[in-house]
Design a protein around this motif. Structure first.
Motif, mmCIF file in Angstrom:
data_model
loop_
_atom_site.group_PDB
_atom_site.id
_atom_site.type_symbol
_atom_site.label_atom_id
_atom_site.label_comp_id
_atom_site.label_asym_id
_atom_site.label_seq_id
_atom_site.Cartn_x
_atom_site.Cartn_y
_atom_site.Cartn_z
ATOM 1 N N GLU A 1 37.590 35.633 40.779
ATOM 2 C CA GLU A 1 37.386 34.993 42.115
ATOM 3 C C GLU A 1 38.536 35.009 42.709
ATOM 4 O O GLU A 1 39.421 34.218 42.048
ATOM 5 N N SER B 1 39.987 32.945 44.900
ATOM 6 C CA SER B 1 39.671 31.319 45.492
ATOM 7 C C SER B 1 40.366 31.076 46.708
ATOM 8 O O SER B 1 39.764 30.284 47.465
ATOM 9 N N THR C 1 34.853 36.378 46.487
ATOM 10 C CA THR C 1 35.645 35.460 47.527
ATOM 11 C C THR C 1 34.839 34.612 48.385
ATOM 12 O O THR C 1 33.811 35.300 48.693
#
Length: 215
Positions: free
Chosen positions: A40, A42, A118
């Motif tokens: 991910e 972030s 994302t």
């Protein structure tokens, strides 16, 4: 440069500042594991120290506001808009995302991952990720609705009434303008929706062709 990581947590943060007094970052990156063991993205923030800084990351008392997602600093945001910046942007960026994405994909491949996920912070971020080959896990219908309602005659278009600098009528066809008006609450006021629960992904080594922004 500071790197925050520990074997007991599922994220890593890399932070670079020009000096200890800098309120924003030259480079800030946060990566995490997803529940399905993918990567991910972030958070990514870049800021060119050669350009002016607008403290949208703090309220009028100087308290941090979680990247302008809590209490807004309207004077700072007004200056940022006039300087050509997007919501949640404190200064001009470094334009290094393409290189970062390439390196991140190589890293993911070496780690045996096949997706990068994302959560775009703002409307303009989602469109930016579309152009970089990302598609939607959640939120594509919301993005289509937003685009439709900003077209002439739509509800969001009609709500751009020039009542503030964030709601100029000409914003209907501008990515920056649309995003500022959404940040100002136009979506929530008309449809009771926040710009949230939008999740995007990019397969490693592949580029998706998704576009929800039309003028």
């Amino acid at each position: 440069m500071k790197i925050f990581s520990d074997s007991s947590v599922d994220f890593v943060k890399i932070e670079i500042k020009s000096d200890s007094k800098q309120k924003d970052w030259v480079f800030l990156l946060e990566l995490a594991d997803t529940v399905y063991h993918q990567i991910e993205l972030s958070l990514i923030v870049t800021g060119d120290p050669a350009f002016p800084f607008f403290d949208v990351f703090s309220d009028k008392f100087g308290h941090r506001n979680y990247f302008a997602t809590m209490v807004r600093n309207i004077p700072a945001e007004t200056k940022a808009l006039k300087a050509g910046l997007f919501p949640h942007q404190a200064r001009k960026g470094l334009n290094i995302f393409d290189e970062l994405l390439e390196r991140l994909e190589k890293f993911a491949l070496e780690m045996g991952k096949h997706l990068i996920e994302t959560d775009p912070l703002a409307y303009n971020n989602a469109i930016f990720y579309e152009k970089k080959g990302f598609g939607y896990i959640n939120g594509k219908n919301l993005m289509k609705d937003i685009d439709r309602e900003f077209q002439p005659g739509g509800t969001l278009y009609n709500s751009l009434d020039n009542s503030s600098i964030f709601r100029q009528k000409k914003f209907w066809k501008s990515l920056r303008g649309r995003s500022w008006s959404i940040h100002d609450g136009i979506l929530e006021e008309n449809f009771g929706k926040m710009f949230d629960n939008v999740k995007m992904y990019k397969p490693i080594g592949k580029t998706l062709s998704v576009s929800t922004f039309n003028t």
